[in-house]
Design an enzyme around this catalytic site. Sequence first.
Site, PDB file in Angstrom:
ATOM      1  N   PRO A 335       0.844  -1.194   0.000  1.00  0.00           N
ATOM      2  CA  PRO A 335       0.000   0.000   0.000  1.00  0.00           C
ATOM      3  C   PRO A 335       0.885   1.253   0.000  1.00  0.00           C
ATOM      4  O   PRO A 335       1.423   1.670   1.018  1.00  0.00           O
ATOM      5  CB  PRO A 335      -0.805  -0.119   1.300  1.00  0.00           C
ATOM      6  CG  PRO A 335      -0.039  -1.071   2.150  1.00  0.00           C
ATOM      7  CD  PRO A 335       0.840  -1.904   1.285  1.00  0.00           C
ATOM      8  N   ASP A 510       5.645   2.564   2.548  1.00  0.00           N
ATOM      9  CA  ASP A 510       4.753   1.414   2.733  1.00  0.00           C
ATOM     10  C   ASP A 510       3.892   1.680   3.961  1.00  0.00           C
ATOM     11  O   ASP A 510       4.393   1.716   5.092  1.00  0.00           O
ATOM     12  CB  ASP A 510       5.638   0.162   2.921  1.00  0.00           C
ATOM     13  CG  ASP A 510       4.830  -1.121   3.052  1.00  0.00           C
ATOM     14  OD1 ASP A 510       3.632  -1.048   3.391  1.00  0.00           O
ATOM     15  OD2 ASP A 510       5.423  -2.193   2.826  1.00  0.00           O
ATOM     16  N   HIS A 511       2.603   1.859   3.727  1.00  0.00           N
ATOM     17  CA  HIS A 511       1.720   2.263   4.825  1.00  0.00           C
ATOM     18  C   HIS A 511       1.497   1.134   5.839  1.00  0.00           C
ATOM     19  O   HIS A 511       0.929   1.343   6.909  1.00  0.00           O
ATOM     20  CB  HIS A 511       0.377   2.754   4.268  1.00  0.00           C
ATOM     21  CG  HIS A 511      -0.275   3.810   5.118  1.00  0.00           C
ATOM     22  ND1 HIS A 511       0.034   4.002   6.461  1.00  0.00           N
ATOM     23  CD2 HIS A 511      -1.213   4.746   4.822  1.00  0.00           C
ATOM     24  CE1 HIS A 511      -0.694   4.987   6.949  1.00  0.00           C
ATOM     25  NE2 HIS A 511      -1.461   5.464   5.976  1.00  0.00           N
ATOM     26  N   ARG A 512       1.968  -0.072   5.529  1.00  0.00           N
ATOM     27  CA  ARG A 512       1.887  -1.141   6.538  1.00  0.00           C
ATOM     28  C   ARG A 512       2.930  -0.916   7.627  1.00  0.00           C
ATOM     29  O   ARG A 512       2.827  -1.454   8.721  1.00  0.00           O
ATOM     30  CB  ARG A 512       2.132  -2.511   5.880  1.00  0.00           C
ATOM     31  CG  ARG A 512       1.085  -2.894   4.853  1.00  0.00           C
ATOM     32  CD  ARG A 512       1.496  -4.139   4.113  1.00  0.00           C
ATOM     33  NE  ARG A 512       2.776  -3.969   3.417  1.00  0.00           N
ATOM     34  CZ  ARG A 512       3.403  -4.931   2.755  1.00  0.00           C
ATOM     35  NH1 ARG A 512       2.870  -6.135   2.686  1.00  0.00           N
ATOM     36  NH2 ARG A 512       4.547  -4.705   2.147  1.00  0.00           N
ATOM     37  N   ILE A 514       4.859   2.380   7.824  1.00  0.00           N
ATOM     38  CA  ILE A 514       5.140   3.792   8.096  1.00  0.00           C
ATOM     39  C   ILE A 514       3.829   4.580   8.105  1.00  0.00           C
ATOM     40  O   ILE A 514       2.913   4.285   7.326  1.00  0.00           O
ATOM     41  CB  ILE A 514       6.092   4.325   7.001  1.00  0.00           C
ATOM     42  CG1 ILE A 514       7.463   3.653   7.154  1.00  0.00           C
ATOM     43  CG2 ILE A 514       6.233   5.841   7.063  1.00  0.00           C
ATOM     44  CD1 ILE A 514       8.298   3.674   5.916  1.00  0.00           C
TER      45      ILE A 514
END
Length: 538
Positions: A335, A510-512, A514
């Site tokens: 993501p 990477d929104h998983r 950060i």
Amino acid sequence: MSQAIEVKVPDIGDFKDIPVIEVFVKVGDTVKAEDPLISLESDKATMDVPAPVGGVVKELRVKVGDLLSEGSLIMLFAGSGGTGVAAAPAEAAKPSVTAPPSPVSAPGGTAEVRIPDIGDFKDIPIIEIFVKVGDTVKAEDPLLSLESDKATMDVPAPLGGTVQQILVKLGDTVSEGTAIMVLGTGAASGAPTVAASVASAAAPAPAAAGAAAAPGPSSGIDEAAFALAYAGPAVRKLARELGVDLGKVTGTGQHGRIVSDDVQSFAKGGGRAPAPTSAAPGASKSAGAGGGGGLDLLPWPKVDFAKFGPVERKDQSRIKKISAANLHRNWVVIPHVTTHDEADITDLEAFRVQMNKELEKSGVKVSMLPFMIKAAVNTLKKFPEFNASLDGDQLVLKNYWHIGFAADTPNGLVVPVIRDADRKTIPEITKEMGELAKLARDGKLKPDQMQGGSFTISSLGGIGGIYFTPIINAPEVAIMGVCKSYWKQHSSDGKTSSWRLTLPLSLSWDHRVIDGAAAARFNVHFANLLADMRRLMF
Ligand code: CAO
């Protein structure tokens, strides 16, 4: 009526008193010709002895741990051929040999080297042959390179020896089992006697784009790990049949060798390789209905473009095909969010120009990128979760700072890596970057020069643009994109203003791993460093 056939250990070269490490059959089992019966393992090689003919196992004469040599009786066999002839099974069956992982030379004799298990790849062209007749090779030395549209694979020597014959040429297409060379393997190498088919574990080399080697076309198995797993041909075959990813199986045999029981227990425990995720555009099935796991996309539009005007077709380059598969996976799986910012590099640019004047005689010409690499290292130290990789539920924080930089080459995008950038000076980084960029353009980068990166910078500064969305170079979790600097009027108080050289920044993360706030802080810190490099000392 069928007659008992004595199955003996066939010609296995100079190997003697080799322990049986696995017995694949039991009394009463019906086997087909070529089914593996037992496995032998010396410190040099692992050999599966296959059934010379089909039939039923009447009596076993060996057990695990027994020491066997050529001619040792293995079992009595009721042949199914009905000829009643006790054929010379030992002559008929050739053992297939897999070199164990340790790089060792084999004893005297010759060995025919075959293409090892390369997963679902078939008819793969040979793009390079690294040896010639007369060359001496060590175990694991690369013999030749194969290239599919998914990966480049080096086939290493399964054992040491002298190249006696090369059975293939550039451009030939090969598959698992194709004989490629004859190696003289020791003192007796002049005499081509043993025709053991040697199948070693190939190590598919990650070919480009700084990312992992592309997986096999359809198996969902990590082919590189499969190829490197410590297991004999029969166990590999079983793993294929059961869809088990050998790279994930823990071996309980000697020295950690994977035996068939390990594969079977793994399969029973639900350890099948996961179904492959689709890499082809729009090729996914409607797995989404089962709980949102699939993409559930419309089929990719199939258009006869020629109906609308003249067209040409051109094959994508090897690098493009590999990077396309990697970029697609990264884009679909991660993501991505991109946070844009800008850095005031007015003073840094003046300093860079000044330094280049001073360094003129040394031949080093520093661009903006090495400064960005230094700024990235400092920023990564302050925000360690950006210098990390996701491994399941864990974050692997790296205590090294290997910075990749995207390089545009005539054949496509590659990402060479400057290792330990934290320990290098700006001129050192400049020099190394220049060398790596040249190798990249010449198509001569080695896989290890593109591996191990912990963060990537993609600079379009020499070309143009203002902002873009760089795709994260998995398994990294962030990438900094920069575009061309330009003069922009800045005001810090809304009353006065000045023209500042401004560098546009585009950080994808990477929104998983950060969050947006951390990404914004990362950019601010990075930009502040570029605005005033004295901050590096703090
Ligand atoms: N703003 C303004 N000018 C810039 C700049 C920037 N941000 N970055 C570089 N420049 C200038 C350089 O100073 C140099 O100018 P001079 O020729 O006047 O000295 C010129 O642009 C060319 O620089 P360069 O590209 O040769 O050097 P570099 O160190 O900046 O980059 C490399 C090296 C290998 C990264 C680059 O050549 C390259 O391949 N970039 C493309 C990367 C890419 O494709 N990214 C996209 C990935 S997503 O598809």
